[in-house]
Design an enzyme around this catalytic site. Structure first.
Site, PDB file in Angstrom:
ATOM      1  CB  ALA A  84     -29.324 -59.046 -57.633  1.00  0.00           C
ATOM      2  CB  ALA A  85     -29.121 -56.564 -52.875  1.00  0.00           C
ATOM      3  CG  LEU A 144     -28.206 -54.531 -57.558  1.00  0.00           C
ATOM      4  CD1 LEU A 144     -27.106 -54.947 -56.581  1.00  0.00           C
ATOM      5  CD2 LEU A 144     -28.024 -55.228 -58.884  1.00  0.00           C
ATOM      6  CB  SER A 145     -33.787 -58.277 -57.633  1.00  0.00           C
ATOM      7  OG  SER A 145     -32.700 -59.179 -57.646  1.00  0.00           O
ATOM      8  N   PRO A 146     -33.760 -57.697 -54.506  1.00  0.00           N
ATOM      9  CG  PRO A 146     -35.557 -57.490 -53.020  1.00  0.00           C
ATOM     10  CD  PRO A 146     -35.216 -57.458 -54.486  1.00  0.00           C
TER      11      PRO A 146
END
Length: 137
Positions: free
Chosen positions: A64-65, A60-62
């Protein structure tokens, strides 16, 4: 450049009103504490706000996380089950938000279980329990 500085810059951008992904102070502190380099193949891109494909799974991209964890709102005393641990980054941030002994992660792919265990240990979270299990069960 120093990874801690890059991490701070990453979280600053996620907290900035332009993205407003990270809103809680607890999550900001947790994401500033967890190194991303153990979880991605290219250290130079570890703090870019983008997702990665690795070992057949998506890291996950930061942002999205951050969205996921803001929606979850884990509390320090919570027990957390991560279904589909992937390479382990989200489990590491959850370990910062709760306690690594309270985080249990599963993945159906044995290769990812080994990768997540290794990554979590390298990042300083060897107490996160990672099992090979089918999360549907």
């Amino acid at each position: 450049m120093d990874p801690a500085v890059l991490r701070d810059d990453m979280v600053d951008s996620l907290e900035h009103e332009a993205k407003a992904v990270v809103r809680s102070e607890r999550l900001g502190i947790a994401m500033r504490s967890v190194p991303r380099e153990p979880f991605v193949e290219d250290d130079s891109l570890a703090y870019a706000d983008r997702s990665f494909e690795q070992l057949g799974t998506r890291v996950l991209s930061p942002s999205a996380a951050g969205r996921l964890l803001e929606a979850l709102e884990p509390q320090s005393e919570d027990d957390v089950l991560v279904v589909g641990v992937g390479v382990g980054y989200t489990a590491a941030v959850l370990a910062e938000l709760t306690d690594e002994a309270n985080v249990h992660a599963v993945d159906i792919a044995r290769r990812l279980v080994y990768e997540a265990r290794s990554n979590l240990a390298s990042a300083g979270y060897p107490g996160v329990l990672v099992d090979c299990r089918d999360g549907a069960h």
